[in-house]
Design an enzyme around this catalytic site. Structure first.
Site, PDB file in Angstrom:
ATOM      1  N   GLY A 132       0.990  -1.058   0.020  1.00  0.00           N
ATOM      2  CA  GLY A 132      -0.082  -0.042   0.006  1.00  0.00           C
ATOM      3  C   GLY A 132       0.861   1.176   0.079  1.00  0.00           C
ATOM      4  O   GLY A 132       0.560   2.189  -0.670  1.00  0.00           O
ATOM      5  N   GLY A 133       1.914   1.216   0.855  1.00  0.00           N
ATOM      6  CA  GLY A 133       2.839   2.235   0.950  1.00  0.00           C
ATOM      7  C   GLY A 133       4.197   1.573   1.458  1.00  0.00           C
ATOM      8  O   GLY A 133       4.282   0.606   1.935  1.00  0.00           O
ATOM      9  N   MET A 134       5.085   2.382   0.971  1.00  0.00           N
ATOM     10  CA  MET A 134       6.661   1.963   1.622  1.00  0.00           C
ATOM     11  C   MET A 134       7.270   3.438   2.087  1.00  0.00           C
ATOM     12  O   MET A 134       7.348   4.369   1.312  1.00  0.00           O
ATOM     13  CB  MET A 134       7.587   1.416   0.672  1.00  0.00           C
ATOM     14  CG  MET A 134       8.970   1.069   1.004  1.00  0.00           C
ATOM     15  SD  MET A 134       8.808  -0.010   2.562  1.00  0.00           S
ATOM     16  CE  MET A 134      10.335   0.506   3.683  1.00  0.00           C
ATOM     17  N   GLU A 135       7.717   3.527   3.329  1.00  0.00           N
ATOM     18  CA  GLU A 135       7.926   4.825   3.965  1.00  0.00           C
ATOM     19  C   GLU A 135       9.654   5.103   3.635  1.00  0.00           C
ATOM     20  O   GLU A 135      10.321   5.507   4.598  1.00  0.00           O
ATOM     21  CB  GLU A 135       7.905   4.747   5.455  1.00  0.00           C
ATOM     22  CG  GLU A 135       8.792   3.456   6.149  1.00  0.00           C
ATOM     23  CD  GLU A 135       8.240   2.321   6.246  1.00  0.00           C
ATOM     24  OE1 GLU A 135       7.330   1.953   5.227  1.00  0.00           O
ATOM     25  OE2 GLU A 135       8.867   1.365   7.203  1.00  0.00           O
ATOM     26  N   ASN A 136      10.004   4.884   2.353  1.00  0.00           N
ATOM     27  CA  ASN A 136      11.044   5.419   1.958  1.00  0.00           C
ATOM     28  C   ASN A 136      11.257   7.071   2.388  1.00  0.00           C
ATOM     29  O   ASN A 136      10.402   7.768   1.909  1.00  0.00           O
ATOM     30  CB  ASN A 136      11.405   5.412   0.293  1.00  0.00           C
ATOM     31  CG  ASN A 136      11.362   3.862  -0.002  1.00  0.00           C
ATOM     32  OD1 ASN A 136      11.931   2.733   0.820  1.00  0.00           O
ATOM     33  ND2 ASN A 136      10.718   3.622  -0.972  1.00  0.00           N
ATOM     34  N   HIS A 190      -0.316   6.890   7.547  1.00  0.00           N
ATOM     35  CA  HIS A 190       0.537   5.663   8.231  1.00  0.00           C
ATOM     36  C   HIS A 190       2.115   5.903   7.744  1.00  0.00           C
ATOM     37  O   HIS A 190       2.970   5.954   8.580  1.00  0.00           O
ATOM     38  CB  HIS A 190       0.228   4.368   7.768  1.00  0.00           C
ATOM     39  CG  HIS A 190       1.116   2.987   7.975  1.00  0.00           C
ATOM     40  ND1 HIS A 190       0.561   2.218   9.334  1.00  0.00           N
ATOM     41  CD2 HIS A 190       1.944   2.542   7.383  1.00  0.00           C
ATOM     42  CE1 HIS A 190       1.674   1.282   9.296  1.00  0.00           C
ATOM     43  NE2 HIS A 190       2.254   1.603   8.317  1.00  0.00           N
ATOM     44  N   GLU A 191       2.235   6.069   6.556  1.00  0.00           N
ATOM     45  CA  GLU A 191       3.660   6.145   5.970  1.00  0.00           C
ATOM     46  C   GLU A 191       4.413   7.538   6.644  1.00  0.00           C
ATOM     47  O   GLU A 191       5.553   7.598   7.027  1.00  0.00           O
ATOM     48  CB  GLU A 191       3.684   6.363   4.398  1.00  0.00           C
ATOM     49  CG  GLU A 191       3.250   5.077   3.914  1.00  0.00           C
ATOM     50  CD  GLU A 191       3.621   3.613   4.338  1.00  0.00           C
ATOM     51  OE1 GLU A 191       4.689   3.788   5.038  1.00  0.00           O
ATOM     52  OE2 GLU A 191       2.753   2.839   4.126  1.00  0.00           O
ATOM     53  N   HIS A 217       5.896   6.749  10.203  1.00  0.00           N
ATOM     54  CA  HIS A 217       6.901   6.073  10.139  1.00  0.00           C
ATOM     55  C   HIS A 217       8.165   6.996  10.151  1.00  0.00           C
ATOM     56  O   HIS A 217       9.336   6.867  10.427  1.00  0.00           O
ATOM     57  CB  HIS A 217       7.135   5.270   8.846  1.00  0.00           C
ATOM     58  CG  HIS A 217       6.608   4.009   9.048  1.00  0.00           C
ATOM     59  ND1 HIS A 217       7.022   3.208   9.900  1.00  0.00           N
ATOM     60  CD2 HIS A 217       5.728   3.308   7.949  1.00  0.00           C
ATOM     61  CE1 HIS A 217       6.109   1.993   9.748  1.00  0.00           C
ATOM     62  NE2 HIS A 217       5.625   2.133   8.681  1.00  0.00           N
ATOM     63  N   GLU A 234       6.111  -1.143  13.100  1.00  0.00           N
ATOM     64  CA  GLU A 234       4.683  -1.183  12.572  1.00  0.00           C
ATOM     65  C   GLU A 234       3.529  -0.959  13.776  1.00  0.00           C
ATOM     66  O   GLU A 234       2.456  -0.142  13.424  1.00  0.00           O
ATOM     67  CB  GLU A 234       4.364  -2.376  11.750  1.00  0.00           C
ATOM     68  CG  GLU A 234       5.390  -2.531  10.527  1.00  0.00           C
ATOM     69  CD  GLU A 234       4.979  -1.289   9.384  1.00  0.00           C
ATOM     70  OE1 GLU A 234       4.192  -0.652   9.539  1.00  0.00           O
ATOM     71  OE2 GLU A 234       6.014  -1.346   8.594  1.00  0.00           O
ATOM     72  N   ASP A 250      10.902 -11.757   5.303  1.00  0.00           N
ATOM     73  CA  ASP A 250       9.668 -11.029   4.598  1.00  0.00           C
ATOM     74  C   ASP A 250       8.603 -12.409   4.739  1.00  0.00           C
ATOM     75  O   ASP A 250       7.466 -11.826   4.297  1.00  0.00           O
ATOM     76  CB  ASP A 250      10.108 -10.897   3.113  1.00  0.00           C
ATOM     77  CG  ASP A 250      10.797  -9.532   3.205  1.00  0.00           C
ATOM     78  OD1 ASP A 250      10.290  -8.489   3.963  1.00  0.00           O
ATOM     79  OD2 ASP A 250      11.724  -9.267   2.491  1.00  0.00           O
ATOM     80  N   TYR A 272       1.555  -5.371  13.240  1.00  0.00           N
ATOM     81  CA  TYR A 272       0.626  -4.007  12.908  1.00  0.00           C
ATOM     82  C   TYR A 272      -0.414  -3.958  13.976  1.00  0.00           C
ATOM     83  O   TYR A 272      -0.522  -3.170  14.982  1.00  0.00           O
ATOM     84  CB  TYR A 272      -0.102  -3.880  11.614  1.00  0.00           C
ATOM     85  CG  TYR A 272       0.833  -3.942  10.276  1.00  0.00           C
ATOM     86  CD1 TYR A 272       0.979  -2.668   9.832  1.00  0.00           C
ATOM     87  CD2 TYR A 272       1.659  -5.090   9.946  1.00  0.00           C
ATOM     88  CE1 TYR A 272       1.717  -2.540   8.659  1.00  0.00           C
ATOM     89  CE2 TYR A 272       2.500  -4.787   8.822  1.00  0.00           C
ATOM     90  CZ  TYR A 272       2.555  -3.618   8.243  1.00  0.00           C
ATOM     91  OH  TYR A 272       3.266  -3.229   7.233  1.00  0.00           O
TER      92      TYR A 272
HETATM   93  N1  BES Z   1       6.741  -0.788   5.760  1.00  0.00           N
HETATM   94  C1  BES Z   1       5.492  -1.131   5.149  1.00  0.00           C
HETATM   95  C2  BES Z   1       5.407  -1.863   4.329  1.00  0.00           C
HETATM   96  C3  BES Z   1       6.405  -3.220   4.081  1.00  0.00           C
HETATM   97  C4  BES Z   1       6.456  -4.221   5.229  1.00  0.00           C
HETATM   98  C5  BES Z   1       7.589  -3.557   2.797  1.00  0.00           C
HETATM   99  C6  BES Z   1       7.011  -5.144   5.173  1.00  0.00           C
HETATM  100  C7  BES Z   1       8.152  -4.579   3.268  1.00  0.00           C
HETATM  101  C8  BES Z   1       8.100  -5.495   4.466  1.00  0.00           C
HETATM  102  C9  BES Z   1       4.543   0.030   5.175  1.00  0.00           C
HETATM  103  O1  BES Z   1       4.835   0.935   6.183  1.00  0.00           O
HETATM  104  C10 BES Z   1       3.029  -0.294   5.146  1.00  0.00           C
HETATM  105  O2  BES Z   1       2.846  -0.991   6.549  1.00  0.00           O
HETATM  106  N2  BES Z   1       2.294  -0.568   4.343  1.00  0.00           N
HETATM  107  C11 BES Z   1       0.659  -0.900   4.723  1.00  0.00           C
HETATM  108  C12 BES Z   1       0.108   0.543   4.916  1.00  0.00           C
HETATM  109  C13 BES Z   1      -0.924   0.046   5.805  1.00  0.00           C
HETATM  110  C14 BES Z   1      -0.978  -0.657   7.116  1.00  0.00           C
HETATM  111  C15 BES Z   1      -1.895   1.338   6.200  1.00  0.00           C
HETATM  112  C16 BES Z   1       0.400  -1.623   3.536  1.00  0.00           C
HETATM  113  O3  BES Z   1       1.254  -1.778   2.419  1.00  0.00           O
HETATM  114  O4  BES Z   1      -0.577  -2.024   3.408  1.00  0.00           O
HETATM  115 ZN    ZN Z   2       4.280   0.531   7.977  1.00  0.00          ZN
END
Ligand code: BES
Ligand code: ZN
Length: 617
Positions: free
Chosen positions: A269-273, A296-297, A300, A319, A375, A383
């Site tokens: 959904g998102g990646m907090e780069n 959310h991002e 982070h 998370e 992973d 979460y």
């Molecule tokens: N950091 C994560 C994405 C991630 C987790 C990438 C583990 C690689 C390995 C990101 O911040 C995240 O949690 N994204 C969620 C958003 C949601 C919880 C609002 C997503 O992708 O759904």
């Molecule tokens: Zn996250």
């Protein structure tokens, strides 16, 4: 400073620490190749001599390693470590073993590893140019450049990127220098990350990428055909979220906050780069109803990027804290009722996940060994069980404001560092000395929270959301035939409900073993804006419900959804239902996989393959 052991990294970070990486990359799309020259500066952490430097490096062809100042070539070899990593052993000759600081120049060719997703132009939204992006979290950046690929190790970095002139390049850096034209007509970009970060936060994207402003310190980047939609979705709200985060958790240290809207196969959904969050294009629904991902991002920026989990085994420190922070921001801006509704959908996700997760993955502190790819532990536990734990800590204090102040102090104390739960607990009791002892309250022991598998011992009170959750539950009860006719609710009300209220309604149908196909047919005609929606969160749940109820009339829709995007949190749950479903469902799984296997991210593909393999057994 001592560095905790990290089971997922083979680098000898107990002996050396990196102080800066500088990489010169050259990207050649036709060959899916990234040639690199890396100048890595390390400092010795120990007094004694060091015979070798060991780095994480995987699917990288290392050509040569020199000592920077005198150009001496060093002996190296690559040894197996795990299925997701290898060990690059670099021998240090006698003359270097006592050196406190060392700069190495590593020449290599990368591009084939899992950090890279190379998209053909047909896989992009605009279909004009191919696209490349990298995804580092959790342990993929060891295929990008040789490094200390542990979240416990931070350093600054910089890079130059050479590429054909039609491409634009962006990276997760705090300073971007305008590109310069090279004598051969290609372009060179330069990026500098002046804040120390773990390697998993280095990210790059290259393609037909343009940008528009969305706030005083923010732009949105994406392909030209999505730019207007992206700007409309995020303009203004992004800054509100950052400001609220700053008020709650302390200064935003990263200077800029930009968003990059990715091609549809982006697996998250998102990646907090840092400085440049990557988001799925499924957020572009036109009504800002899914911008909680941006909250959310942004969260982070404090939890994860500034204070980082010291091992992937304690991913909840990233998370779970971020879910808590996201919901605090949401409460401030959209109210407690709405936030409790959103949290209820999160808890529902957790409960569904707990039904099939193996026990180890239901622990907040997952047992990790080198054989376990971090992973592969990705699930709702860090979460939402993490959120429950942080909410439990909050419940021990007297108000949200008191706990916000603690979080500010925690960030202040551990910023630019990595932490483990023990650091958190020690600080918690320093900050709240009167709470000493709560760690052993029967039933709620901190050790139980972290190490005992299963449901969280405590759920936060979400009753402030009842004005929104109750009507959704009542409407679901009606459709499930659980309400007497005289209590029939207003069936048409749902159309006007916010997205999350619709999700809560669908979640009630999803807890059923199955809803009869006949009922689903009536639902589909009553609510065509549900069955025919383009909102991916609604579509996920509707797809799961139709598969469970074997409502085959709508299976075309499930397939269309799988073809339209590749987000892991949508794709995997749908395949899980399909492989456990009817013969038609199983057939659909195989067909959808055939059609998408070359379009989706390698890691998502591997997870689907495991589900399909189990199905065939
Ligand atoms: N950091 C994560 C994405 C991630 C987790 C990438 C583990 C690689 C390995 C990101 O911040 C995240 O949690 N994204 C969620 C958003 C949601 C919880 C609002 C997503 O992708 O759904
Ligand atoms: Zn996250």
């Amino acid at each position: 400073m001592a560095k905790p052991a990290d089971p997922s990294s083979v680098a000898n970070a107990d002996v050396f620490e990196p102080t800066h990486y500088h990489c010169d990359f050259d990207i050649v799309f036709e060959e899916k190749r990234v040639s690199g020259t890396e100048r890595l500066t390390v400092k010795k952490r120990v007094e004694h001599e060091a015979n070798e430097l060991v780095l994480d490096s995987h699917d990288i062809d290392v050509k040569q390693i020199l000592v920077d100042d005198d150009g001496i070539p060093l002996k190296f070899d690559i040894r197996p470590f795990t299925k997701y990593g290898s060990a690059l052993h670099i021998s240090l000759p006698e003359s270097l073993r006592r050196r406190d600081e060392l700069t190495l120049v590593i020449t290599f060719v990368a591009g084939s590893g899992n950090a890279f997703d190379w998209l053909k132009k047909e896989q992009t939204a605009g279909k004009k140019l191919p696209y490349l992006y990298t995804q580092g979290q959790s342990v993929l950046n060891r295929t990008f450049f040789p490094c200390f690929d542990s979240p416990a190790v931070k350093s600054t970095w910089s890079a130059t990127v050479k590429i054909a002139a039609e491409f634009n390049v962006v990276m997760s850096a705090s300073h971007w220098t305008p590109s310069v034209k090279l004598p051969d007509g290609r372009l060179e970009y330069r990026f500098d990350m002046k804040i120390s970060v773990p390697v998993y936060l280095v990210a790059l994207a290259a393609g037909d990428i343009v940008s528009a402003p969305i706030g005083p310190r923010s732009r949105v980047w994406t392909e030209p055909c999505m730019l207007d939609k992206a700007q409309n979705e995020f303009d203004g709200v992004t800054e509100e979220y950052i400001k609220t985060g700053e008020r709650l958790f302390g200064p935003y240290v990263w200077d800029r906050y930009d968003l990059l809207v990715m091609p549809p196969s982006f697996p998250y959904g998102g990646m907090e780069n840092p400085c440049l969050t990557f988001v799925t294009p499924t957020l572009l629904v036109g009504d800002r109803s899914l911008t909680d991902v941006v909250m959310h991002e942004i969260s982070h920026s404090w939890f994860g990027n500034l204070v980082t989990n010291g091992s992937w085994s304690e991913f909840y420190l990233n998370e779970g804290f971020t879910m808590y922070a996201q919901r605090r921001i949401c409460t401030e801006l959209l109210g407690k009722d709405y936030t409790c509704l959103e949290a209820a959908t999160g808890i529902a996700l957790l409960k569904r996940d707990l039904e099939h997760l193996e026990p180890n993955l239901t622990r907040l502190r997952v047992i990790l060994s080198p054989d376990v790819d971090p992973d592969d532990t990705y699930c709702e536990t860090p979460y939402e069980k993490g959120f429950c734990f942080v909410s439990y800590l909050r419940s021990l204090t007297d108000s949200d404001e008191t706990f916000d102040a603690f979080l500010r102090a925690y960030v202040q104390k551990f910023q630019y560092k990595s932490v483990l739960s023990d650091d958190l607990f020690k600080f918690f009791f320093e900050y709240f000395p009167h709470l000493k002892g709560v760690e052993s309250t029967e039933g709620f022991e901190f050790s139980r929270w972290l190490d005992t598998p299963g449901s969280p011992p405590y759920y936060p009170d979400l009753s402030a959301g009842e004005s929104l959750t109750k009507p959704a539950e009542k409407l679901a009860a009606y459709w499930l035939g659980k309400l007497p006719e005289e209590e029939k609710p207003d069936v048409g009300a749902l159309e006007k409900w916010p997205t999350y209220q619709k999700l809560h309604f669908l979640d009630q149908l999803l807890v059923e073993v199955s809803v009869p196909a006949q009922t689903l047919a009536t639902l589909a005609t009553t609510y065509p804006f549900i069955s025919g929606t383009h909102n991916a969160e609604i579509r996920l749940r509707w797809s799961q419900i139709t598969i469970k109820g074997n409502y085959t009339d709508d299976f075309f829709n499930v397939k269309a959804f799988l073809l339209s995007q590749g987000k892991q949190k949508y794709t995997i749950p749908i395949y899980r239902e399909l492989v456990n479903g009817s013969a038609e469902a199983k057939k659909l799984a195989l067909e959808a996989y055939e059609e998408t296997k070359n379009l989706i991210h390698a890691q998502v593909r591997e997870r689907i393959e495991r589900l399909l393999d189990d199905m065939k057994k």
